[in-house]
Scaffold this motif. Sequence first.
Motif: not given
Lengths: 262, 250
Positions: A55, A112-117, A119, A121, B72
């Motif tokens: 981030p 900006e942001n990162l998610d667990a999968t 992705r 942003g 996934n």
Amino acid sequence: MLVLPGEEIPNQGLKPGPGTYRVGGKVYASVLGFLSPRPPFVQVIPLSGRYIPKPNDVVVGTVTDVQSTFWLLDIGAPRWAPLHMTGTPWKVDVGETERFLKVGDAVVVQVENLDATGRIGVTMNGEGLGKLEGGTIVTITAARIARVVGRSGSMIQTITRHTGARVAVGQNGRIWVDGAPEAIRRVSAVLHMIDEDGQRPGLTERVESYLLATMPTGPTGPTVPRTEPRDEPAPRGAVATDDDDEADEDGPDESGSDSDSN
Amino acid sequence: MGSVGAKEVPVLLTPDGRRIDGRTLDELRPIRIEAGALHQADGSAFVEWGANKVMAAVYGPREVHPRHLQQNNKAVIQCRYNMAAFSVDERKRPGLDRRSQEISKVIAEAFESVVFAEEYPRTSIDIYIEVLQANAGTRCAGLVAASVALADAGIPMVDLLPAVAVGKVGGAIALDLRKEEDNYGEADLPMALVPQSGRLVLLQMEGHMTEEELARSLDLGVQGCRTIYEKMKAALRERYAVGPPAGGAA
């Protein structure tokens, strides 16, 4: 200390952190990198490989796909990063995205942001972010960007001062360079030099001596005094100062990770 | 690389235990490994092993193409082993054939068991192996090159993956067959070892051996893999060598 995947890490009661794994009470390295004990953890800082987003990183990317409400950017990370139309300084209507950015366009954005999968942003709202016009992009190993910036931006300032080029450094290992063709060529050569042996000491001296040795002595003709061509790109140099400030912002946190590797 | 020519079986083993190229039964061919031989790829390696020359490039983790292969919960590992048309005496018809598809599959599966693919969901790790010159044992040379390339690409994994073939020539168990031994020998047994755990993640066999010979072959192969493992590590250390310890801020 350099460690390779599968090498056992002398484990003084430390827990396995990033870049390591544990089997049967022993800790092993899983990536090639420098060993960095950080009690209660021990971790390995990678020396190579793709850019792994964090981030707030400022990165240089290219548009790979245009949808009705967002663009997909290749920022050299494992995944493409969606840039939503609301994350830009422009008023974009649904379906009008292609009027602003087309496939192949280069941009400076911020993670900006990162998610667990995985992705990622990104946003284009912020100082120093936006679309890049002209210039060229040089790609080096992301892990070597700290060397390109140098302590408090010292390396990047050396480069812009000696070449008069405008430079935007992305934490993802992509560096946008604009200026006279000769300046671009020299900056590009220096960047590849840092990429190749950024780990060896005396880098700043080697870069400076290269830049001094390749200083143009009058490309427009023998009658032009030695200093004249240096004056010519001065306006660009002034712009480069803005970029230096940007590099400065990156500087401190990069020198932070420098000391980590010690 | 000269032509074999001879129709009759050559003498593969002399009475004093020397092989066709003068090696002893437990001797490897000379190996040279160069890490980071290509610039474009995320990781790469070039391996010269006897008369074999193999290039490996690794890209990724990156977006999966074609999209439907995406998983996934982990990265997919895709491998393409290919022999250049000029890699053998008689021109090899270019492109995919049954043999290269099989080798691509077993190599991808070998790496699936060592790479921490869960760390990069919905991505692909692509391994390309190009055989430029072939002289038996190219799948092992390809595996070694690909493994060094994966480490060079910063891919997290349990360990490097040394590989070697053991075979039966002239009635004896021999390490690291060359072309004549592979063609006229009685058996060929390629294997890949995870040195950290001692597990084998690739084991194939062609020809015939007794149970006792198989057991001896496995021991000999594992021993050969450990030698190759050290060469792989040395190649990576050379690539990432630094002046002062801990790489200090230059």
